[in-house]
Structure formats: structure tokens, C-alpha cells
Design an enzyme around this catalytic site. Structure first.
Site, mmCIF file in Angstrom:
data_model
loop_
_atom_site.group_PDB
_atom_site.id
_atom_site.type_symbol
_atom_site.label_atom_id
_atom_site.label_comp_id
_atom_site.label_asym_id
_atom_site.label_seq_id
_atom_site.Cartn_x
_atom_site.Cartn_y
_atom_site.Cartn_z
ATOM 1 N N CYS A 130 61.932 27.760 -5.304
ATOM 2 C CA CYS A 130 62.616 28.992 -4.880
ATOM 3 C C CYS A 130 63.346 29.683 -6.028
ATOM 4 O O CYS A 130 63.384 30.917 -6.085
ATOM 5 C CB CYS A 130 63.564 28.711 -3.725
ATOM 6 S SG CYS A 130 64.777 27.412 -4.039
ATOM 7 N N ASP A 349 64.561 36.713 0.351
ATOM 8 C CA ASP A 349 64.520 35.255 0.490
ATOM 9 C C ASP A 349 63.143 34.721 0.108
ATOM 10 O O ASP A 349 62.136 35.097 0.722
ATOM 11 C CB ASP A 349 64.837 34.890 1.943
ATOM 12 C CG ASP A 349 65.093 33.409 2.140
ATOM 13 O OD1 ASP A 349 64.826 32.633 1.197
ATOM 14 O OD2 ASP A 349 65.555 33.021 3.224
ATOM 15 N N HIS A 351 62.133 31.702 0.554
ATOM 16 C CA HIS A 351 61.804 30.539 1.389
ATOM 17 C C HIS A 351 60.893 30.915 2.550
ATOM 18 O O HIS A 351 61.195 30.680 3.723
ATOM 19 C CB HIS A 351 63.080 29.893 1.920
ATOM 20 C CG HIS A 351 64.011 29.433 0.858
ATOM 21 N ND1 HIS A 351 64.940 30.257 0.265
ATOM 22 C CD2 HIS A 351 64.157 28.219 0.271
ATOM 23 C CE1 HIS A 351 65.617 29.583 -0.635
ATOM 24 N NE2 HIS A 351 65.168 28.348 -0.656
#
Length: 462
Positions: A130, A349, A351
Site C-alpha cells: 500500500c 485508498d 487497499h
């Protein structure tokens, strides 16, 4: 993208960017006149699509990023800041401008199904990559500023209705065709993205971040460059190490008119920046003897959590036109911060695990590289370890950057700025690539800095 007026009890229809799709009925080939015959094939595709979504949802929940919670809603009563631009969502025009600007940002996420990383069996970075994805987004924003016209937005974001379902040009509809059945939808990523030079540049820029060994800023390349810092595939990369990896990647790329400077010990040495960005008279790729600059500043905004005194400073930095965003986080939860509303940070994000895209294909799909819904979190949940990015296209822009950033750093509640600009050169420039940054303050209030030998991501603030 959801927008609500918090003063209203009633819920308006969601403004989530669910999809970007268009129907071009000027091409008869786009009409499905044999729906019954093709029904079985479509059903099979739908099952495959559902399976893929379920697997992806499991990965996203498993790795602690995206959840099944309801989407956050933005208030119409407060302005929203997005990388130096303010939007008042109570006005339809500005709400649409915000939506276009946000969904034009490049979004890099976990991927699966790419060629194994050299020296490992990893064909996905889910669960560990990430920070590298966040670093890709930070660099991608700098490249958009560097290569695209000011105010550029992805044309696909211009063809949306309120519910983002389908756009049909009414004048293209022939009455004889209206009742023949539903037209087959086509992605805007394939119908619009190769029409102009700007979109060819956009697609080329995205391809540089593809998940293949040949991509200059792809995961394979970043992992390879991380070896010099003792990192390998599957390890956690801190924001400072990620900054140095980006510096090496740009230096080794074909972008000879762009330089990356990484601040050392919370200090930007102006003399070193000037030397880095000056070009020889024989370098025709740079503008006016100056390379454009991406300035990366690793900082620590607290000990275990964000010091509330730095909140206003972070806001001021995100309000600057020269700001590219902020990457930060902790193991398994890095984020890319691009703006704020009130006491909520707006972020992209990484993720979210998606299938790898073959960027070598002609007109490869672009939708998965653009996020279509806003996510936000309170400032007090921001991890204090982060790297702030800035862009200056010319020497004059760099001078303005120094002035604007210095003003933003010294007009906040905290007693000392989180980093400083200093005339001259760094006499102890050792090309440090660890995440160790010590920020020591003297009793006289003037910053003195020392380098501290410690483990990765070990910071000291006194």
C-alpha cells in the site's frame, strides 16, 4: 460521490460516481439486436463478474482497507479543499467541478495477477504494497501537473448524469431504433481516451505505472530500487523510503526535464535544489535551463498520533496550489491525502485489490486507475509519519513555492515549523534512504538537526 446537506433530515439521491458509461448510437454496431441469442453469453459473463467482485471484496476486508460500511457523505454547508482548489458543494456547478477534479486524479491500488516480482513468487501486492501504491499516486499527481494542461480533467468525467448510469445523446436516437431493445453500453475509457493529444499523454502517463517489469514507475521497478534500502517484496515500506525510491525511479527514467529532491532531516537546502534543477545549455529537453521540480519532504507530525497542533498546518499545505498531496500511514494502512472538509481528511485508498491491467494493449481500459467515490477520515486518525509533496514547473514557481510554503508553516499554532527552507547546501548529504529522521530543537528556538542511527521509521521529536 455522496454529497449531503447535514442540516436537512431528508436524504437526497446519492452522488456516488458509480460508473462512467456512454452510448454512442451513431455506430450501429453498438446496438445489440440479438439479445435473445446472446443472453446465455451475457449470463455467463455476469456470473464471472460477480465471482470477481466477491473475491475482491474478501481481499479488501481481509487487508484492512475498504469495508462494507456506507459511503461517507460530504456536507454542502462547508467548502471542500482539493489540492489547492476550494469548492462550495451547495452550488451545482462547483459540485460538478469537484467531482470531475477528484475523479481525474490517478488511483493506484493493490493488483493481482501480474508477472511475479523478481526474486519472489508474489503476483499480487495485497497486504503489503500500500505504501508503494500511495507513492505511485503522489508521483502520478506530480506528473499530471508536469505534463497536462492546468485544470485538465479526464473527459470521461464530463459525460455523467446525476446517477452516473448512462448518457445518451437524444438527437442521435432514431425513432425506428428506440424500441428495439437496450443499447449495449461501452466504457468511456475506450470511446474517448484516444481522441486528443492530451488523452494520448494521459494514457501514456498511466502506462508508466503498469504492473510489468518494463514500466519505469511500476511496482516491479519500485521493488527493485528498494533493494538498495534493504527492502524486498512483501516488506513494509515507510514514507521516507518511498520518497527516496521515487527519486531514484525518476532519475533513471526518460524524464530528463524533471528532477526529484528529497529533503534531509526536515530541511530543504535551496542551494542543492538550484544545483539539481539547473541544466546545461545542451540539454534541450528542459525549459529555460531549468528542470521542473518534485519536492518530497518526509516529516513526523507527532509521536504515536498526530499532534493536534499540526492540524491547521496540514490544512494550509493542502490549500496550496503547489501541493501534490501527502502520503502516510502505518503497516498495512497507507493512504494518499488530497484534501479536507472541516476536520475530515479526503484521501485515495490503495487497499482495494483489482486485476492487473495489461498497459501494453492498445486502448487499455482506464477506469480502474480513477477513483469514483470520495473517502474521508478524521484528522486525529492520521498517522504522524508521512511525506509531503510539492511541484514547481519553473524557477519562478520554486521561488513562489518557498514563499508560500514557509508562510503556511509559520502561521499555525505549533511553535516550530515541521520543516524549513535553508539557504546554501547540505554539508552532510549522504543520500540517506532510511526512514530515520530526527528533528531536534534548541532552547533558543532555532532548529538544529542531527541524524540518528536507529531502526526504520524511528523518529525522535524533542
Amino acid at each position: 460521490m455522496d454529497v449531503s446537506d447535514e442540516s436537512d433530515r431528508g436524504m437526497e439521491p446519492a452522488d456516488d460516481l458509480a460508473s462512467f458509461e456512454v452510448v454512442n448510437l451513431s455506430n450501429p454496431g453498438l446496438l445489440d439486436l440479438s439479445a435473445d441469442v446472446a443472453g446465455h453469453g451475457r449470463q455467463s459473463k455476469e456470473k464471472t463478474k460477480l465471482k470477481t467482485k466477491l473475491v475482491s471484496a474478501w481481499n479488501n476486508v481481509r487487508y484492512g482497507g475498504w469495508s462494507l460500511k456506507s459511503r461517507p457523505r460530504l456536507s454542502k454547508s462547508s467548502p471542500v479543499c482539493l489540492l489547492g482548489q476550494s469548492y462550495q458543494l451547495s452550488y451545482t456547478g462547483e459540485r460538478e467541478s469537484f467531482r470531475r477534479a477528484f475523479s481525474s486524479l490517478l488511483w493506484m491500488t493493490y493488483r493481482r495477477g501480474f508477472p511475479p516480482l523478481d526474486g519472489s513468487a508474489f503476483s499480487s501486492d495485497a497486504g503489503w504494497g500500500c505504501m508503494l501504491r500511495s507513492a505511485q499516486m503522489l508521483l502520478a499527481q506530480g506528473l499530471l501537473l508536469h505534463m497536462m494542461p492546468a485544470g485538465w480533467t479526464w473527459p470521461a468525467t464530463h459525460h455523467q448524469t446525476k446517477d452516473d448510469l448512462e448518457v445518451v445523446d437524444a438527437h442521435l436516437l432514431d425513432d425506428s431504433l428506440r424500441d428495439l431493445g437496450k443499447p449495449r453500453r461501452r466504457s468511456l475509457g475506450t470511446t474517448l481516451d484516444c481522441e486528443t493529444q492530451e488523452e494520448r499523454t494521459h494514457r501514456r502517463l498511466v502506462s508508466w505505472f503498469g504492473d510489468s517489469p518494463s514500466a519505469p514507475f511500476g511496482l516491479h521497478r519500485l521493488v527493485e530500487l528498494g533493494r538498495a534500502s534493504g527492502k524486498r517484496a512483501g516488506d513494509w515500506y515507510g514514507p521516507a523510503i518511498a520518497a527516496h525510491i521515487l527519486q531514484k525511479a525518476v532519475s533513471a527514467s526518460e524524464l530528463s526535464n524533471l528532477a526529484v529532491y528529497v529533503a534531509q532531516d526536515c530541511t530543504v537546502y535551496i542551494g542543492d535544489v538550484l544545483n539539481l534543477c539547473r541544466t546545461s545549455h545542451t540539454d534541450l529537453s528542459a525549459r529555460s535551463g531549468w528542470k521542473s521540480l518534485v519536492l518530497l519532504v518526509p516529516v513526523r507530525l507527532g509521536s504515536d498520533a498526530l499532534n493536534p497542533a499540526y492540524t491547521r498546518c496540514v490544512k494550509r499545505l493542502l490549500e496550496l496550489r503547489c501541493c501534490m498531496g501527502i502520503i502516510g500511514g502505518k503497516p498495512k494502512h497507507s493512504l494518499f491525502f488530497v484534501g479536507f472538509q472541516d476536520d475530515q481528511l479526503i484521501y485515495l485508498d490503495p487497499h482495494y485489490c483489482q486485476t492487473a491491467v495489461d498497459v501494453k494493449q492498445v486502448n487499455f481500459p482506464l477506469e480502474s486507475f480513477h477513483c469514483k467515490s470520495v473517502r474521508k477520515m478524521p484528522f486525529n486518525r492520521m498517522d504522524p509519519s508521512c511525506t509531503v509533496g510539492f511541484y514547481a514547473g519553473s524557477r519562478a514557481d520554486f521561488q513562489t513555492l518557498c514563499s508560500d510554503v514557509s508562510k503556511a508553516l509559520t502561521s499555525s499554532e505549533e511553535k516550530y515549523p515541521i520543516f524549513t527552507f535553508v539557504e546554501g547546501h547540505n554539508e552532510e548529504d549522504s543520500g540517506c534512504s532510511s526512514d530515520s529522521v530526527a528533528h531536534i530543537k534548541t532552547n533558543k528556538g532555532r532548529p538544529g538537526r542531527i541524524r540518528k542511527k536507529s531502526s526504520m521509521d524511528d523518529f525522535v521529536l524533542l
